[in-house]
Design an enzyme around this catalytic site. Structure first.
Site, mmCIF file in Angstrom:
data_model
loop_
_atom_site.group_PDB
_atom_site.id
_atom_site.type_symbol
_atom_site.label_atom_id
_atom_site.label_comp_id
_atom_site.label_asym_id
_atom_site.label_seq_id
_atom_site.Cartn_x
_atom_site.Cartn_y
_atom_site.Cartn_z
ATOM 1 N N HIS A 153 45.075 39.010 59.846
ATOM 2 C CA HIS A 153 44.079 38.364 60.702
ATOM 3 C C HIS A 153 44.251 38.736 62.191
ATOM 4 C CE1 HIS A 153 42.962 35.820 57.274
ATOM 5 N NE2 HIS A 153 44.244 35.559 57.108
HETATM 6 O O1 RIB Z 1 44.280 31.595 60.074
HETATM 7 C C1 RIB Z 1 45.071 32.702 60.436
HETATM 8 C C2 RIB Z 1 45.747 32.466 61.751
HETATM 9 O O2 RIB Z 1 46.663 31.365 61.655
HETATM 10 C C3 RIB Z 1 46.619 33.646 62.199
HETATM 11 O O3 RIB Z 1 46.675 33.665 63.599
HETATM 12 C C4 RIB Z 1 47.968 33.307 61.642
HETATM 13 O O4 RIB Z 1 49.039 33.920 62.372
HETATM 14 C C5 RIB Z 1 48.006 31.820 61.864
HETATM 15 O O5 RIB Z 1 48.402 31.594 63.202
#
Ligand code: RIB
Ligand code: CA
Length: 313
Positions: free
Chosen positions: A241
């Site tokens: 992500h």
């Molecule tokens: O939902 C994904 C996010 O939440 C990413 O930034 C992961 O590292 C967590 O922080």
């Protein structure tokens, strides 16, 4: 073309690690520093992890400033079930040689944004607590921010921590609301975008084949990171992500989206933390966010990411 000055606000997390390494490997970006926040792990752990990551990249001189140990109003919500006991599990990390800088992250953000000769882009990869606090402490910094690119939220894809909310926004919805309503140019990289940008299946083996310490560390983190998500979603691979957020900054031509109005639910019994996207502009409110909702070539995103990471170390 001059490198774009950036500050990365982060809660490492394996996907944060890839994002940080990608940014450090990209000559298009000048990473001024990292600020850490409580999120995936507690603040002490996310800060130690950020130090370990910059040192793995051979960039130990990049300063790391610790920030808020908890969200503005709510309790912290660490997720070791996703990221492991230390948060960047999957690699046998050497202890960091250097600690965080003495200046608090909020003071670092305010000082740096006011002093830097150019406007600075903020890459925000965790709960947005530090950014919100900096904006409340020194509202004038809004004029010194080129753009905020944040990983967070979801609308067409729903949530990943509740049916309605993505983790970064759910942990501190009040902070996200402050940031979205500060009048700063914002690019959101939500689950709508990251779920359209999955890594290649068995990408960890591709990374490991490079043989360098950085790539073997990335391979181990990728393999660990995919376990929870593949089991939860029944998928063969997972999106990194936060690294996708940096990719969207570096290679915008590979992503799709629309300017629209986004706000955050902070009081819903079932929907707290939901990013409410006025995709069809029914509220009549002014647009406040470029909402990315797709990727035209995920394979190319990870090919470019692999090439950049292979340049480190
Ligand atoms: O939902 C994904 C996010 O939440 C990413 O930034 C992961 O590292 C967590 O922080
Ligand atoms: Ca993160």
């Amino acid at each position: 073309m001059a490198a774009r000055p950036v500050i990365i606000d982060t809660d490492p997390g394996q996907d944060d690690a890839f994002a940080i390494l990608l940014a450090l490997a990209s000559p298009e970006l000048e990473v001024l520093g990292l600020t850490t926040v409580a999120g995936n792990m507690g603040l002490a752990q996310t800060t130690d992890n950020a130090r370990r990551i910059v040192e793995l990249a051979g960039r130990g001189a990049v300063p790391v400033h610790a920030g808020s140990a908890r969200p503005l109003l709510r309790a912290p919500r660490p997720v070791p079930e996703i990221h492991g006991k230390m948060g960047i599990d999957g690699w046998d990390w050497a202890p960091a040689e250097r600690g965080a800088e003495p200046m608090h992250a909020v003071d670092y953000l305010v000082t740096t944004l006011n002093a830097h000769p150019e406007k600075v882009t903020l890459i925000v990869l965790g709960p947005q607590t530090n950014i919100a606090l900096a904006l409340r402490r020194a509202p004038e910094i809004a004029e010194r921010i080129e753009r905020i690119v944040f990983m967070g939220g979801g609308f067409f894809e729903g949530g990943n921590m509740s049916p309605a909310a993505e983790y970064n926004i759910l942990v501190d919805p009040e902070a996200a609301r402050i940031v979205l309503n500060a009048g700063i140019p914002v690019t959101a990289v939500p689950l709508d975008c990251t779920h359209a940008t999955p890594a290649p299946v068995n990408w960890s083996a591709t990374l490991a084949a490079h043989g360098s310490e950085v790539m073997r560390a990335c391979a181990g983190m990728m393999e660990f990171f995919e376990r929870y998500g593949n089991a939860k979603y029944g998928t063969a691979s997972r999106p990194l992500h936060d690294a996708v957020a940096v990719a969207a900054l570096l290679w915008p031509e590979l992503f799709t989206g629309r300017q629209c109005t986004v706000d955050v639910e902070c009081a819903g019994e079932l929907t707290t933390g939901m990013t409410v996207v006025d995709w069809l502009r029914q509220t009549g409110k002014p647009d406040n966010c470029l909402w990315l909702n797709g990727c035209t070539d995920p394979g190319e995103v990870y090919r470019r990411m692999e090439a950049a990471l292979s340049r480190l170390g």
